[in-house]
Design a protein around this motif. Structure first.
Motif, PDB file in Angstrom:
ATOM      1  N   LEU A   1      67.971 -29.098 -42.276  1.00 29.91           N
ATOM      2  CA  LEU A   1      67.378 -27.885 -41.707  1.00 29.91           C
ATOM      3  C   LEU A   1      68.015 -27.487 -40.390  1.00 29.91           C
ATOM      4  O   LEU A   1      68.293 -26.317 -40.162  1.00 29.91           O
ATOM      5  CB  LEU A   1      65.866 -28.055 -41.522  1.00 29.91           C
ATOM      6  CG  LEU A   1      65.051 -28.193 -42.809  1.00 29.91           C
ATOM      7  CD1 LEU A   1      63.602 -28.517 -42.484  1.00 29.91           C
ATOM      8  CD2 LEU A   1      65.157 -26.952 -43.662  1.00 29.91           C
TER       9      LEU A   1
ATOM     10  N   PRO B   1      62.833 -20.579 -38.555  1.00 29.36           N
ATOM     11  CA  PRO B   1      63.354 -19.984 -39.789  1.00 29.36           C
ATOM     12  C   PRO B   1      62.697 -18.636 -40.061  1.00 29.36           C
ATOM     13  O   PRO B   1      61.602 -18.340 -39.578  1.00 29.36           O
ATOM     14  CB  PRO B   1      62.975 -21.007 -40.861  1.00 29.36           C
ATOM     15  CG  PRO B   1      61.756 -21.680 -40.312  1.00 29.36           C
ATOM     16  CD  PRO B   1      61.967 -21.727 -38.820  1.00 29.36           C
TER      17      PRO B   1
ATOM     18  N   LYS C   1      65.074 -23.590 -48.175  1.00 28.19           N
ATOM     19  CA  LYS C   1      66.348 -23.248 -47.539  1.00 28.19           C
ATOM     20  C   LYS C   1      67.500 -23.395 -48.528  1.00 28.19           C
ATOM     21  O   LYS C   1      68.393 -22.550 -48.575  1.00 28.19           O
ATOM     22  CB  LYS C   1      66.583 -24.118 -46.309  1.00 28.19           C
ATOM     23  CG  LYS C   1      67.790 -23.659 -45.517  1.00 28.19           C
ATOM     24  CD  LYS C   1      67.878 -24.308 -44.168  1.00 28.19           C
ATOM     25  CE  LYS C   1      69.031 -23.726 -43.374  1.00 28.19           C
ATOM     26  NZ  LYS C   1      69.168 -24.349 -42.075  1.00 28.19           N
TER      27      LYS C   1
END
Length: 93
Positions: free
Chosen positions: A10, A17, A69
């Motif tokens: 990440l 995000p 993601k």
């Protein structure tokens, strides 16, 4: 090796995000739990903050965030939202 502040897959735990607005999220096959975590992604909350508010625990929340993601449903800072490529139909002659 990752730093103490770095979350594998990440980035920094303080990154915020955001949703990939080029993807139609209504067409994604998400579980209710994945949809809930995705709904916490607002571009203002950090990974750490999302983990705190999810109620799922840090490990489970991070697992879901990594999957989101990887599927490009969420983007980290500096990542460019790219519309999915469309399959072109061959022209008839």
């Amino acid at each position: 090796m990752t730093s103490q502040n770095e979350i594998a897959g990440l980035g920094p735990s303080t990154d915020r995000p955001r949703l990939n607005t080029t993807i139609d999220l209504t067409k994604q096959k998400l579980s209710p739990t994945e949809g809930f975590v995705l709904s916490r992604v607002d571009g203002r909350s950090s990974y750490d903050e999302i983990c705190l508010v999810s109620g799922l625990g840090r490990d489970e929340t991070l697992r879901i965030l990594r999957n989101l993601k990887q599927a490009r449903l969420i983007l980290g800072p500096g990542e460019v939202a790219v519309a999915p490529s469309r399959t072109r139909q061959p022209r008839e002659l």
